[in-house]
Each structure stands twice: as C-alpha cells, then as structure tokens.
Scaffold this motif. Structure first.
Motif, PDB file in Angstrom:
ATOM      1  N   MET A  94      12.941  -2.649  63.768  1.00  0.00           N
ATOM      2  CA  MET A  94      13.214  -3.158  65.109  1.00  0.00           C
ATOM      3  C   MET A  94      12.150  -2.652  66.086  1.00  0.00           C
ATOM      4  SD  MET A  94      16.594  -2.503  67.437  1.00  0.00           S
ATOM      5  CE  MET A  94      16.354  -0.731  67.388  1.00  0.00           C
ATOM      6  N   LYS A  95      11.599  -3.554  66.869  1.00  0.00           N
ATOM      7  CA  LYS A  95      10.599  -3.209  67.871  1.00  0.00           C
ATOM      8  C   LYS A  95      11.206  -3.407  69.257  1.00  0.00           C
ATOM      9  CE  LYS A  95       6.631  -4.422  64.971  1.00  0.00           C
ATOM     10  NZ  LYS A  95       5.391  -5.217  64.862  1.00  0.00           N
ATOM     11  N   ILE A  96      11.088  -2.387  70.075  1.00  0.00           N
ATOM     12  CA  ILE A  96      11.682  -2.404  71.408  1.00  0.00           C
ATOM     13  C   ILE A  96      10.580  -2.395  72.453  1.00  0.00           C
ATOM     14  CG2 ILE A  96      13.139  -1.158  73.052  1.00  0.00           C
ATOM     15  CD1 ILE A  96      14.702  -0.049  70.711  1.00  0.00           C
ATOM     16  N   GLY A  97      10.660  -3.312  73.402  1.00  0.00           N
ATOM     17  CA  GLY A  97       9.731  -3.348  74.522  1.00  0.00           C
ATOM     18  C   GLY A  97      10.467  -2.959  75.791  1.00  0.00           C
ATOM     19  N   ILE A  98       9.982  -1.957  76.482  1.00  0.00           N
ATOM     20  CA  ILE A  98      10.651  -1.440  77.681  1.00  0.00           C
ATOM     21  C   ILE A  98       9.792  -1.729  78.902  1.00  0.00           C
ATOM     22  CG2 ILE A  98      11.557   0.604  78.836  1.00  0.00           C
ATOM     23  CD1 ILE A  98      12.107   1.818  76.097  1.00  0.00           C
ATOM     24  N   VAL A  99      10.381  -2.398  79.869  1.00  0.00           N
ATOM     25  CA  VAL A  99       9.707  -2.691  81.135  1.00  0.00           C
ATOM     26  C   VAL A  99      10.215  -1.691  82.165  1.00  0.00           C
ATOM     27  CG1 VAL A  99       9.253  -4.418  82.910  1.00  0.00           C
ATOM     28  CG2 VAL A  99       9.580  -5.136  80.532  1.00  0.00           C
ATOM     29  N   PRO A 155      14.047  -0.221  88.880  1.00  0.00           N
ATOM     30  CA  PRO A 155      15.081  -0.060  89.915  1.00  0.00           C
ATOM     31  C   PRO A 155      15.877  -1.343  90.120  1.00  0.00           C
ATOM     32  CG  PRO A 155      13.019   0.943  90.623  1.00  0.00           C
ATOM     33  CD  PRO A 155      12.717   0.201  89.356  1.00  0.00           C
ATOM     34  N   ASP A 156      17.128  -1.185  90.483  1.00  0.00           N
ATOM     35  CA  ASP A 156      18.036  -2.333  90.602  1.00  0.00           C
ATOM     36  C   ASP A 156      17.476  -3.460  91.469  1.00  0.00           C
ATOM     37  OD1 ASP A 156      19.617  -0.637  89.166  1.00  0.00           O
ATOM     38  OD2 ASP A 156      21.380  -0.827  90.453  1.00  0.00           O
ATOM     39  N   ASP A 157      16.927  -3.103  92.616  1.00  0.00           N
ATOM     40  CA  ASP A 157      16.458  -4.126  93.552  1.00  0.00           C
ATOM     41  C   ASP A 157      15.277  -4.922  93.009  1.00  0.00           C
ATOM     42  OD1 ASP A 157      18.401  -3.364  95.312  1.00  0.00           O
ATOM     43  OD2 ASP A 157      17.075  -2.220  96.643  1.00  0.00           O
ATOM     44  N   GLU A 158      14.594  -4.378  92.011  1.00  0.00           N
ATOM     45  CA  GLU A 158      13.437  -5.062  91.447  1.00  0.00           C
ATOM     46  C   GLU A 158      13.789  -5.973  90.276  1.00  0.00           C
ATOM     47  OE1 GLU A 158      10.373  -2.275  90.442  1.00  0.00           O
ATOM     48  OE2 GLU A 158      10.492  -1.237  92.375  1.00  0.00           O
ATOM     49  N   ILE A 159      15.020  -5.883  89.773  1.00  0.00           N
ATOM     50  CA  ILE A 159      15.378  -6.628  88.566  1.00  0.00           C
ATOM     51  C   ILE A 159      15.182  -8.140  88.726  1.00  0.00           C
ATOM     52  CG2 ILE A 159      17.253  -7.230  86.980  1.00  0.00           C
ATOM     53  CD1 ILE A 159      18.316  -4.404  87.294  1.00  0.00           C
ATOM     54  N   SER A 167      20.935  -1.135  84.387  1.00  0.00           N
ATOM     55  CA  SER A 167      21.502  -0.862  85.706  1.00  0.00           C
ATOM     56  C   SER A 167      23.006  -0.635  85.593  1.00  0.00           C
ATOM     57  CB  SER A 167      21.232  -2.045  86.640  1.00  0.00           C
ATOM     58  OG  SER A 167      22.086  -2.006  87.762  1.00  0.00           O
ATOM     59  N   GLY A 168      23.517   0.258  86.419  1.00  0.00           N
ATOM     60  CA  GLY A 168      24.947   0.502  86.420  1.00  0.00           C
ATOM     61  C   GLY A 168      25.720  -0.506  87.244  1.00  0.00           C
ATOM     62  N   ALA A 169      25.162  -0.928  88.364  1.00  0.00           N
ATOM     63  CA  ALA A 169      25.906  -1.788  89.282  1.00  0.00           C
ATOM     64  C   ALA A 169      25.720  -3.277  88.996  1.00  0.00           C
ATOM     65  CB  ALA A 169      25.485  -1.487  90.722  1.00  0.00           C
ATOM     66  N   ALA A 170      24.520  -3.685  88.602  1.00  0.00           N
ATOM     67  CA  ALA A 170      24.246  -5.111  88.371  1.00  0.00           C
ATOM     68  C   ALA A 170      24.828  -5.558  87.032  1.00  0.00           C
ATOM     69  CB  ALA A 170      22.745  -5.362  88.389  1.00  0.00           C
ATOM     70  N   SER A 171      25.243  -6.797  86.965  1.00  0.00           N
ATOM     71  CA  SER A 171      25.757  -7.351  85.714  1.00  0.00           C
ATOM     72  C   SER A 171      24.640  -8.099  84.993  1.00  0.00           C
ATOM     73  CB  SER A 171      26.916  -8.307  85.989  1.00  0.00           C
ATOM     74  OG  SER A 171      26.429  -9.538  86.501  1.00  0.00           O
ATOM     75  N   SER A 172      24.951  -8.604  83.822  1.00  0.00           N
ATOM     76  CA  SER A 172      23.968  -9.367  83.050  1.00  0.00           C
ATOM     77  C   SER A 172      23.677 -10.724  83.684  1.00  0.00           C
ATOM     78  CB  SER A 172      24.459  -9.563  81.615  1.00  0.00           C
ATOM     79  OG  SER A 172      25.676 -10.305  81.608  1.00  0.00           O
ATOM     80  N   GLU A 173      24.474 -11.127  84.679  1.00  0.00           N
ATOM     81  CA  GLU A 173      24.253 -12.405  85.332  1.00  0.00           C
ATOM     82  C   GLU A 173      22.866 -12.472  85.994  1.00  0.00           C
ATOM     83  OE1 GLU A 173      27.576 -12.709  87.941  1.00  0.00           O
ATOM     84  OE2 GLU A 173      28.992 -13.221  86.346  1.00  0.00           O
ATOM     85  N   VAL A 174      22.319 -11.312  86.340  1.00  0.00           N
ATOM     86  CA  VAL A 174      20.995 -11.278  86.952  1.00  0.00           C
ATOM     87  C   VAL A 174      19.909 -11.706  85.950  1.00  0.00           C
ATOM     88  CG1 VAL A 174      20.415  -8.867  86.408  1.00  0.00           C
ATOM     89  CG2 VAL A 174      19.563  -9.895  88.525  1.00  0.00           C
ATOM     90  N   LEU A 175      20.265 -11.719  84.666  1.00  0.00           N
ATOM     91  CA  LEU A 175      19.326 -12.125  83.615  1.00  0.00           C
ATOM     92  C   LEU A 175      19.422 -13.614  83.283  1.00  0.00           C
ATOM     93  CD1 LEU A 175      19.866  -9.111  81.177  1.00  0.00           C
ATOM     94  CD2 LEU A 175      18.008  -9.406  82.812  1.00  0.00           C
TER      95      LEU A 175
END
Length: 288
Positions: free
Chosen positions: A1-6, A69-73, A95-103
């Motif tokens: 498995m290869k993981i890319g982290i932004v 950071p959350d605001d940058e998602i 993020s703790g506060a944002a849901s996956s809907e932002v994706l």
C-alpha cells in the motif's frame, strides 16, 4: 500500500510514521513548503518520498490523506480534483470538525471518501506516532471507505467508532473541550497560583501530579464518583473563602472561577451532593 499525504505538519508527519509501522510500503509527502516536506519524508526513513507536484502523488498513491488545516481543505480538494485521476482510490482527511462531505469533488470523480480523526494531540511527529499506537479514532464517510479504514484499524489493534456527518461537530467539540479546555483550565489555575505569589514553574510541577491523579480516578471510578473537593462535599465555607479571596486579590479571575464551579456543581449533583439547601446556596455563591 502506498500512501500520499498532502500536508507535512505535525499530524501528517505523525500519521506517516505510524503508517510505516503498519506496513505502508511507501509514504509520500506534498506540502506548500519544501523544507517541511523533506523533514516529514525523512522522518519515515527509506519509505519516505518527496513530491514536488501533487498530480504525481495522486497517480502513485493508493490512499490520499489530507492533513492540512481545516479552513484549507475545500481549496486543496478542488485542486486535487483538477490535478489527478482518483478513480477507485481511498481519499480521506483527518479533520475533527469537518465531515467527508467536504470531499464531494473527489467523490464525484470516483474516489471513495471518508474522514479519519485521531482523538489525540500532537506536539511533534515522533511522539505523535507513538501516541497513535493507542489512540481511538473516529471514522465517518461512505460505506466502502469506512470499511477499508475499519479493517486497517482492526489489524492495527486501534479502537475506533463510526459517526455520521451530523454527529461530527458535537463529537469534535467534546474532544476540544477535553484537550484544549483542560489546557485552558490549567492556565487559569496557574493565574490563581500567581495571584498567591507562586511562580509558574513551581506551580505547574505541583499541579501536574494532581492532574494525573484526577485522570486516574476518572478512569477507575467514572466522572461523578471521581469528583472530590469542596463542591462535591457541599463545603459552603470554603467556597465563600475562595470567592472572597479572588474578588479581593484577583477580581478578573472571579467570573471564570464561578463558571467552572457551576460546571462542577452539576457533576456533584449527579451522585454525591443531595442536600437541596447546600445546592441552592452554592448556586447562589457561584452566580453572584
């Protein structure tokens, strides 16, 4: 498995190192600053990779993790959706506060989307990775993505629970109160100590064993039964002395003392404090 982290900050660094301990064959990083990208990739050793363009990271990763950071998602998500093919890939943010809907822009082009939030605070990458070994995670997202993360965390022997997008802000508020709120309470206590003429370093070294003992009591007995002190005892005289001293010597701290006292009184009333007259008098003292 290869993981890319932004995102190559403390959380991204800690998660990347943790992932290598859980079998990731490669952990790549892309970030706004080259220095932080290199530092994070170096932390994970031979499996670390530095990416200078996000399209390459997307193409060569199985999982794409957002630790910005959350605001940058939203902005980052839009850029990722425009830059690469995510069809069939797992994409999640931490993020703790944002849901996956932002994706949603990623989901619309074929990604499996979720949010994975560690109930933990991070001072740096190395100690953060160690903490993640025993951290409880909150998972939220579409079924396919959640199933993959469940399987991975189960294999890693990490506990987790699944929440909905609607529940997530309340869940994160609770986490913030326990972590950030506790820090604020300790800072408030240090101000009280300072008003009593006790230097901060000395005060903190004295308070830390008390904090640790309280946490242990909560773990062993539960919150209501772990509560000790004058409010739990209904000790009106002590609270009077507290409020009079604070009002006279550090009046700017009185409102916070009373606010915390009201929260403590509500806990005391769950099991330990039953006398209606004492409760009423304490409510009065903590509201004046």
């Amino acid at each position: 498995m290869k993981i890319g982290i932004v995102g190559a900050g403390r959380l991204g660094s800690a998660f990347g190192l943790y992932a290598t301990r859980r079998g990731a064959e490669e952990v790549g990083y892309y970030s706004r600053t080259q220095a932080s990208t290199v530092a994070a990739a170096s932390l994970v050793g031979d499996v670390g990779r530095v990416y200078t363009d996000v399209a390459s990271l997307i193409r060569e990763s199985d999982w794409i993790v957002l630790t910005v950071p959350d605001d940058e998602i939203p902005e980052v998500v839009q850029k990722l959706a425009e830059e690469g093919d995510v069809e069939g890939k797992l994409v999640f943010h931490m993020s703790g506060a944002a849901s996956s809907e932002v994706l949603l822009p990623m989901k619309q082009i074929g990604a499996h989307t979720a949010s994975l939030h560690p109930l933990q605070s991070f001072a740096d990458g190395c100690s953060g990775a160690d903490k993640l070994e025993t951290t409880v995670f909150g998972i939220e997202g579409e079924v396919a993505a959640v199933s993959v993360l469940e399987e991975w965390l189960t294999a890693a022997k990490n506990r987790y629970f699944i929440i909905t997008a609607t529940q997530k802000p309340l869940y994160h508020a609770a986490a913030a109160v326990v972590s950030n709120g506790l820090t604020g309470v300790v800072d408030f206590a240090l101000h009280l100590m300072a008003a009593a003429g006790i230097e901060e370093k000395t005060a903190l070294s004295a308070l830390l064993p008390l904090i640790e003992g309280t946490v242990q009591n909560i773990q062993e007995k539960g919150v209501a039964e772990a509560l000790t002190g004058p409010i739990a005892r209904g000790d009106i005289g002590t609270i009077v002395r507290h409020t009079e001293a604070i009002a006279g010597q550090a009046p700017q701290l009185l409102e916070n003392y009373q606010m915390l006292g009201r929260l403590t009184l509500a806990t005391a009333c769950q099991s330990q404090l039953r006398d209606p007259k004492r409760i009423a008098r304490l409510q009065e003292l903590l509201s004046e």
